[in-house]
Design a protein around this motif. Sequence first.
Motif: not given
Lengths: 386, 353
Positions: A134-157
């Motif tokens: 859940l947590s990231e370098p720039n988002s801890g308690s504020d979970l909805f600020a997460a920025s790690t990206k999942a980009t659609p690609t062939d057959g997945g992300y």
Amino acid sequence: MSQSINFDPIRLPPEAEELRLEVREFLADEIANGSFNPSSSILKSGFDREFSKRVGKRGWIGMTWPKKYGGQERSFLERYVVTEEFRSQNAPVTCHFTADRQSGPVLLKYAQEHIKLDILPRITAGDCCFCIGLSEPNSGSDLFAASTKATPTDGGYLINGTKLWTSNAHQADYMIGLFRTSPPTKENRRHGLTQFLVDLKQPNITINPVRNMAGKHDFNEVVFDDLFIPEDHLLGEVDSAWKQATSELAYERSGPERFLETYYMLPELVRVLGKEPDIRAKEGVGRLVAQLHTLRRMSVSVNGMLQAGKEPVLEGSIVKDVGTIWEQALPSKARELASFIDDEPGNRTNFDELLQFSTNIAPKLTIQGGTTEVLRGIIARGLGLR
Amino acid sequence: MSDDNLLIDATTKIFEDLCDPQNINAAKDDSWKQLLWNALEESGLTSAWVPEEFGGAGASISDGFSIIEVAGKFAVPIALPETLLGGWLLSNANISVPKGIMAVAPTRPRDKVTIHSNGTLYGQVRGVPFASEADHIVAAIEDAVSTKVALVAKNNCEIKSFSGLSGDPRDTILFDNVDAISIQELEGDLSYRSVKLMGATIRSLQIGGALMAILELATEHAKTRVAFEKPIAKFQAVQHNLAKLANETAAAVAVANSAADTLANSPDNEQAIFFEASSAKIRTGEAVGEGTAIAHQVLGAIGFTEEHILHRFTQRLWDWRDDFGNESEWAVELGALIAENGPDELWPLLTTR
């Protein structure tokens, strides 16, 4: 008031108390066989896959889940007893506990059938360790600020970014990760995040240790560099992870592990005080025991309400807030109450060792799994203040 | 469950009509007291714990506790809990229960009433709630072999009037060669300590009820009181204070109801009753300290006036935490037991409940 606070005086049912005796017998055997030492195991990592497998064999992991996924279809109050007995003896549950409490139930609810049939039985066998991303370098308690990206690609992300403070990532087999699939919208800043099942045993993931101030390796930094996740590892609805975490929170927050993390200090305090402590120590111990009894009664009550199909989200947050503050203060109270005991050589060696350790880990107790501030915000919402 | 709710609704209705804190706070005299008492007596609430064969309402122990919790929510300033407890004690000693108001003594751990060889009562007991308003005093007496209960006409005792923080009577009773109407042994497994534990549980329930009331008062105030151009409920500092008040209220309500459940459903389990009721009085007493401080902080100067009803709750909460053993006294007793049992018995004890 917009919402009343309910704590029905629910008692554990007879079948749970029968189970307690079985669990105590199992733990006594484990201790006798040298699998762990309850008075010092807390100083170790708590990760013991072989122990978890033996627990799995008894059917005590994922015990509330359907039988076709390896579960036992037992009640949450039975699970409660197993959890609290293991905690009170400082049994090494790290390998299976996260999956048992959180990850398994998420998969049960949101994973595709073939994934469930593959992974859940491995969890219940004690041979599948999970961590939570859940947590990231720039988002801890504020979970909805997460920025790690999942980009659609062939057959997945494809996943790119960094998760931080991820407990046990270095020992886990899987992670349930929260990744950004769309930007937030003006109307809903929580929009755009999606939950995924991540197999950690593959390239394109780097796991770096982050040692904590107690000298332990528990936290990790997990770096994803074009990690491919197949489509069928998506959990629930795309962009809608924020909807998926309501009732589970009450389970996550109201369990006995939310006030028993430093419990070992209390019997150890009673041990060093002896049979006839002074009046100050008697009063101090009496108060601590009354407070713990209260917490346990509140926690059993919330779990009983959950078992009955209610959603005591407010009550669950209250248990975690009061419980974590209590377990955080316990080492210091034990320290004060033990100030005037006879200092016979060796008398308090174990007490002092545990005190050092519990004092060092105390700061994290009101941070992990929802900070005090976040919990009070939820409680205030329950009171209709926000 | 539905019967239980009917009883709670009926009790609530009486208090809403005749014991509204706002009306009582504004009342010019005490005439409301008699009206309220009459209504409670006519509806059978004052004799809830007296079996029907003794002329009472014959309600269950748990029903009586429900009445008491509701009385806490209204900060009821008359001797209803005392009369219920008196009826319970007398019935358990096979003494027929008189009409009217009863006070119970002693309520402080170190006070004692003794029986002289000629059968009269001696002793000084302090801080007795509502003794001066009572028609009868019910005294619990511990001697070497048994626990006895005495029913005494109030007018036979010397009463020195004192009041608690709330202004409710907390009187000193002097028993000096006093004849009792009846003295009988307490029946069954009940002991002198059982009486104190019953009293402690009653006060714990009242505390839980009153904390619920001040939580609601403070919450509603925060939503409507505007400062710095917005309702103070919008300030995070205020929200977090109220969350802490909710936490303390929750703890008090949970532990008090757990103790009440134990007395109602495991009346023969002496160890469980001691553990639960002493814990309840300790933890609810602690909740009073933090809870009242927060409620007053949120209400500001308004809540510090005589005109506002907040003090009707907070001052009684302070009184109640001292009745039937305060948190320090019970903590020493509980701590002594834990120490005597030793470290290996702590977890088994906790998990019996």
